[in-house]
Design a protein around this motif. Structure first.
Motif: not given
Lengths: 1090, 194
Positions: B1-5, B11-16, B60-62
């Motif tokens: 549930m952490a909200a990164p920034g 365009g940026s690569q994001v994983s979760c 919220q679920y990540v």
């Protein structure tokens, strides 16, 4: 933040970041929604909410494992997923470009392709050890045209064992020439040589060869930038010549070429470079002594010899070069030249000479001018010509060369020397120069021309000193100044600086140039119109001259100008134009006369140009004009003087000059070029004209400016303008009929806006009468039927009788005129906002109070015009109304409105503001000056006028009539509300004519009488303005009006009785808007409240 | 549930990792901060070029949201959409799904559904009529949907449909063979590796 959801098709893409998810639009792709509990639903993504709640259509819960599709019972029509309920949505296999609007643009396609194809990696080229820089250079410098045939044969034989059957004697195609020393053979040989020479020396032949061997590229032919000789040389060396050169010429020409070059020192400079290189190649390739056999061989050889045919070239250059280059270069110059009429011709001459057609078709001319070059013998003539021309500075095609020469001290010597050289040499010398340096020749002329106007005046004392030259000078001078297309002048100054042939002239020119430069900058637009304006009416030169002189005098008067004077000036200008035209005609008048005329023209032009300048500072401009006028006159006199002196001079010189003159006359074609200049000038001019008027005090200055500047077409606008500034618009209107209709339409727009304003200015009834009278004549001039009908029309309008009949006539007869005009109006109006009601509202908000009022007004009209509903109508009505209202405001706050117009002298402002503001600005000024109170008095009339003016340019006339009619019938209209009503009716009617295209227009007309009450609101609008003159009365009148309006529009919450007149109109508008569009209504309300 | 920034730059690569313990990774296409929705673009699951899978992830679920590499460049402007085209697509998609659902609910066999899909690719004018596939209102294919089952007025239409059906089953057969062989190969490889 970009939020974008893509489905098979791009579900959503929103351009604006602000929209973010809110605008997220998803549609049409299958997606799987994974919910918190892990189950997955599949459906077609339909949409989402700002909170990112999703809606799936035809969704079903997807079983854990099933290859089978859902059953009918499993599918729900649609499911809404709360954003807090789903973990993830997956859109499979989405084509993100599916729904792109620009799917077929290069960039869109490129995006796809770029993803798929990887560019090949670039590899550095490695030539290996075998290649050396020398070899590479050899490739660069290799002049040969591909493989040598013998190399090919050898290569094929060595590598493929193929033996060519090629026989250099071409025995299978021709019979070898058997030479013997018999007399007959020698005779025949001599005969053949003679024939060959005749053929090759013929102008036609040269022209054709030139066409074929013109080695200039398209770029070179048509470019405005001329390359200098050195560049050319480089080209010649590097380029491989593949053009066919007649075998006979190859040898001979080369030789002759070389000789010629040597003789003419200039050859090297100008174009000789390339030719030399070629010649060199020639010699190497071909044995100079090539016999008949060799000729045959050469001719037979399919591969053109690397060496170009020098002989052919020189001629080609000579002809083609001059032809193509000079004419093009000349084209720009020509326009300027024309105005001067005769003087202009000289410039055109070069073109004529240059053009191949003249050479072939017009042997006579050639003989006189061009041919000399062609034939060695003829050259001598040219020499004389050149010399004379050089002195004269009149540049004809031939003269170019001479001109250049004269510019340089040794020119004459050179020319003479060239003749001594081979036949070609002379030609060559002349040719190369021409082609490469087309500019120069012109420039000298131009310089002369440019200098002349100022120069002569300045030099007047010196005139005595300047003998022959002066003669030539006058012509060019005249041409440049009058014509003074901006382009020409711009060119001229530089060129002048470079090449001033005559020292005296130079000195003069230096000063003159400066002066000229100023006018050119200012006047370019103006001058052009004049050119166009020239009506080809042949009148006696004397008369013209006299007129011109008068004109000059008038010019002086102009500053003080009353409207009448302005008109006179305009007329005179026209006359001057005519005279110019006449001059242009071939009538061989003495150079003096022509000069004088030209000078006078120049003066007028200068005056016009200056008048333009006045736009910036009217007072200054006027003063400058006056000054110039005298100067010009002095110039003319001086010029004439020199001309006479010239006559005294040697006969030869005279002949030359006369020839030149004739030549000038010969160039009727020059006129054709004018249109170009025209088009450019027009736009500039039109804007300018309004400006001057607006900016400058109401004084005549403004008028003057337009008149000189604009020729007939332009004149129209100016005329229109005239009426505006001048209260008695009648006189100005008269000139209008003179001007051609089409042009008028275009420019009328501008004029029209002004007109309404003017009319506004004309608060007094008497003034109103004038416009009517004025209107009458112009109408007649343009559309006869129109005028008559119109007249009848106006009276009828008052009685409210069915105007329909008239209207139809109006339409039928002048539909074209109206339509264009209307469009133009719409354009004018529309861009700003008025065109569309919706726009109006927006514009209203944006614009100041005045503008808002416009919008409001437009709205009120809407109810009436709803059925008809033409955008124009709105625009027009708005414009008029706006003006009216604006006026009241202005009256209330005269200064604020005025400043705006003054601030926006340019046409742009007008356009931006829509018709009303720009136009009003000048008017307002006038009004202010004349009488602010008065403005209020006749608002209605003004409005009517405005409508008319706005809608059709020709209608400008109509507005006047309308105004008149209402006023006449109801002199007291201002005071009494009822009287006002008629006026309102009129506008409505006027509108119908505009609407003419729309059948409904009739309906409207009918409507007006039927719904007097409905008009009431309109009346209120109008009445309010009248109130201005008499504040108390106006207010009282206003109150009753609101009542009527209220009845019509229940919406009206605001009692019309509210304090300000301004408010009322707005309210009305609001109300009206409310009916049509609640949305607008709100906006309008806000505006009004604020 | 952490909200990164607060932001993910496009365009940026994001994983979760989702709450279903599913690993997700993709390129940021869009991010809506108010709703915490992150749109990722992943390579197409079907391997089609120019296509991509778009994931709309509810942050919220990540958990374990990581920005693998960030991109600071300003994203390219979004293209304007042809809304009507999207709407049409939505409608047709829906209709197709519904028609298929009708057929399925009518008890059509898997082969029948597959055949219908195949025919539909080339001939849009085909629909379910009970368990029969009706093509161009002219040819009726009844279960078991073999070539012999194509009935209709003799003509080009019938022969054309037959060809399609014939080819369909041929392809299906070949696919089965291919799959079988592949399976065998994988087994062998597994055996070898072990």
């Amino acid at each position: 933040m970009h939020v974008c959801i893509c489905a098979h098709t791009l579900l959503f893409v929103e351009e604006s970041i602000q929209m973010s998810l809110d605008s997220l639009y998803a549609t049409g792709s299958k997606c799987e929604v994974q919910v918190k509990n892990g189950s997955v639903y599949e459906g077609v993504f339909k949409t989402y909410s700002p909170k990112c709640d999703l809606v799936l259509d035809a969704a079903h819960r997807k079983p854990a494992e099933s290859s089978l599709g859902p059953k009918r019972e499993d599918i729900l029509e649609s499911i809404l997923f709360k954003s807090s309920d789903f973990v993830m949505v997956q859109f499979k296999d989405m084509d993100t470009n599916y729904a792109r609007r620009d799917a077929f643009t290069d960039s869109a396609i490129g995006v796809k392709v770029n993803g798929e194809h990887k560019e090949k990696d670039l590899e550095p080229w490695d030539g290996g050890e075998t290649t050396t820089s020398e070899e590479l250079e050899a490739l660069e410098t290799d002049v040969s045209n591909g493989w040598d045939p013998n190399d090919m044969f050898r290569y094929n034989e060595e590598n493929y064992g193929i033996v060519s059957t090629y026989d250099s004697s071409l025995s299978s195609y021709t019979v070898p020439l058997e030479r013997d020393n018999s007399e007959e053979f020698l005779k025949r040989e001599a005969r053949a040589a003679q024939l060959a020479e005749e053929i090759e020396s013929s102008a036609q032949y040269k022209a054709r060869v030139a066409l074929e061997n013109d080695d200039r590229t398209e770029e070179e032919k048509y470019t405005a930038v001329q390359r200098n000789a050195s560049e050319r040389e480089g080209h010649g060396v590097n380029t491989r010549e593949s053009k066919y050169v007649p075998t006979g010429q190859r040898n001979r020409d080369v030789l002759s070429w070389g000789g010629g070059r040597q003789n003419s020192p200039r050859m090297g400079q100008s174009g000789s470079g390339p030719s030399i290189s070629r010649s060199g190649s020639h010699t190497s390739d071909f044995s100079p002594n090539s016999g008949a056999d060799q000729r045959v061989v050469n001719g037979g050889v399919p591969w053109p010899s690397p060496c170009p045919s020098p002989s052919s070239r020189p001629p080609s250059r000579y002809q083609s070069g001059p032809n193509s280059l000079p004419p093009r270069a000349a084209t720009p110059t020509r326009p300027p030249s024309r105005p001067p009429s005769r003087p202009s011709r000289p410039p055109s001459h070069p073109s004529a000479h240059g053009s191949p057609a003249p050479v072939s078709t017009m042997p006579k001319r050639m003989s006189a001018e061009g041919p000399p070059r062609m034939s060695p013998k003829a050259q001598r003539h040219p020499r004389g010509h050149r010399v004379s021309t050089g002195r004269g500075t009149i540049s004809s095609g031939l003269e170019f060369v001479s001109h250049n020469a004269p510019g340089e001290a040794s020119t004459s010597a050179v020319a003479r020397g060239s003749p001594s050289g081979g036949t070609w040499s002379s030609v060559v010398s002349g040719v190369p120069r021409l082609s490469p340096k087309t500019h120069r020749p012109r420039s000298p002329r131009q310089s002369n021309v440019g200098s002349t106007p100022a120069g002569p005046a300045l030099s007047s004392p010196q005139a005595g000193t300047i003998p022959t030259e002066s003669v030539a000078m006058p012509v060019p001078a005249a041409s440049p100044t009058p014509a003074s297309p901006a382009s020409n002048r711009a060119v001229t100054p530089s060129s002048e600086a470079k090449d001033s042939r005559l020292q005296d002239q130079r000195q003069n020119s230096a000063t003159g140039n400066k002066e000229n430069a100023k006018p050119s900058e200012i006047s370019p637009s103006l001058t052009k119109p004049e050119n166009k304006g020239v009506s080809s009416v042949v009148s006696e030169h004397r008369k013209q001259i006299d007129d011109l002189k008068k004109f000059k005098n008038d010019f002086r008067l102009q500053p003080s100008s009353t409207p009448e004077t302005v008109d006179q000036l305009l007329n005179k200008n026209r006359e001057g134009e005519k005279s110019r035209d006449v001059i242009k005609e071939k009538t061989e008048s003495n150079s003096k006369e022509s000069i004088v005329e030209t000078s006078s023209n120049a003066n007028s032009n200068s005056g016009s140009s200056k008048s333009n300048s006045p736009s910036i500072s009217p007072s200054t401009s006027s003063s400058s004009e006056q000054k110039r006028g005298p100067e010009v006159t002095s110039q003319g006199v001086q010029t004439s003087g020199p001309g006479s002196k010239q006559d005294k001079e040697d006969k030869e010189e005279k002949k030359d000059t006369s020839e030149q003159v004739r030549k000038s006359t010969l160039n009727p074609n020059a006129k054709e070029f004018n249109p170009r200049s025209f088009a450019q000038p027009k736009p500039s001019t039109t804007p300018t004209s309004p400006r001057p008027q607006a900016q400058p005090s109401p004084s005549m200055v403004g008028h003057q400016q337009p008149t000189p500047v604009y020729t007939q077409p332009v004149c129209f606008a100016p005329n229109m303008m005239y009426p505006v500034p001048v209260s008695p618009g009648v006189q100005p209107l008269y000139p209008i009929p003179m001007t051609p209709m089409p042009v008028n339409q275009a420019k009328t727009y501008r004029a029209v806006p002004n007109m309404p304003q003017q009319r506004q200015d004309q608060h007094h009834q008497s003034t109103m009468m004038h416009p009517a009278s004025a209107a009458g004549p112009p109408i007649v001039a343009t559309p006869p039927a129109y005028s008559t009908q119109y007249v009848t029309y106006s009276p009828q309008q008052f009685p409210n009788q069915p105007l329909v009949q008239h209207v139809p006539h109006y339409q039928s007869q002048h539909p074209h005129v109206y339509s264009p005009v209307i469009q133009g109006n719409t354009r004018m109006m529309a861009p700003p906002t008025h065109a569309q009601p919706g726009l109006v509202s927006s514009s209203a908000t944006q614009y100041g109070a005045h503008e808002q009022t416009h919008a409001m007004y437009a709205c009120p009209k809407i109810p009436y015009s709803k059925e008809t509903g033409p955008s124009f109508y709105f625009a027009i009505s708005t414009g008029s109304l706006a003006q009216q209202y604006a006026h009241p405001n202005a009256t209330l706050h005269p200064h604020p409105p005025h400043p705006q117009p003054s601030a926006t002298p340019t046409g742009q402002q007008q356009s931006q503001h829509a018709g009303s503001h720009p136009a009003p600005s000048p008017v307002q000024h006038h009004q202010h000056q004349a009488a602010q109170a008065l403005h209020l008095a006749n608002p209605q009339q003004q409005s009517a006028m405005y409508h008319a003016g706005l809608a059709p340019t020709p209608p400008s006339m109509t507005p006047g009539s309308n105004t008149q009619s209402p006023q006449n019938s109801f002199p007291t209209a201002q005071q009494t509300v009822f009287t006002i009503h008629p006026s309102h009716v009129q506008p409505a009617y006027t509108n119908p004519p505009h609407m003419a295209h729309v059948p409904q227009a009739h309906v409207q007309s009918g409507m007006v009488p039927s719904h007097p009450t409905a008009h009431a609101p309109m009346m209120l609008m109008t009445t309010q303005p009248p109130g201005g003159p008499q504040a108390a009365i106006a207010q009282s009148a206003l109150q009753p009006i609101p009542v009527s309006t209220t009845t019509h529009f229940p919406y009206m919450t605001h009692p019309s009785g509210e304090e300000c007149v301004r408010v009322r109109p707005r309210h009305f508008a609001v109300l009206l808007l409310g009916k049509t569009r609640p949305y607008l209504f709100c906006c309008s309300l806000n505006v009004t409240l604020t | 549930m952490a909200a990164p920034g607060e932001y993910f730059s496009v365009g940026s690569q994001v994983s979760c990792r989702t709450c279903q313990e599913q690993r997700l990774q993709g390129e940021v296409v869009a991010f809506d901060y108010p709703s915490k929705m992150l749109a990722l673009k992943c390579p197409s699951s079907s391997g089609k070029p120019n296509h991509a899978d778009i994931l709309l992830v509810n942050l919220q679920y990540v958990s374990e949201v990581e920005i693998i590499n960030d991109r600071t460049e300003t994203p390219p402007p979004l293209a304007s959409l042809n809304v009507s085209k999207l709407a049409n697509k939505a409608r047709t998609e829906k209709e197709e799904k519904m028609s298929q659902a009708y057929a399925i609910s009518a008890g059509v066999s898997l082969e029948g559904q597959q055949l219908f899909q195949t025919i539909h690719k080339t001939i849009k004018d085909c629909k379910w009529q009970e368990k029969n596939i009706v093509v161009m209102e002219d040819v009726v294919i009844a279960p078991p949907y073999q070539v012999e089952n194509c009935k209709g007025k003799e003509g080009s239409a019938l022969s054309h449909v037959r060809k399609i059906v014939e080819k369909h089953f041929r392809d299906v057969e070949s696919q089965k063979v291919m799959q079988g062989s592949q399976a065998q190969q994988t087994q062998k490889e597994a055996a070898l590796s072990s």
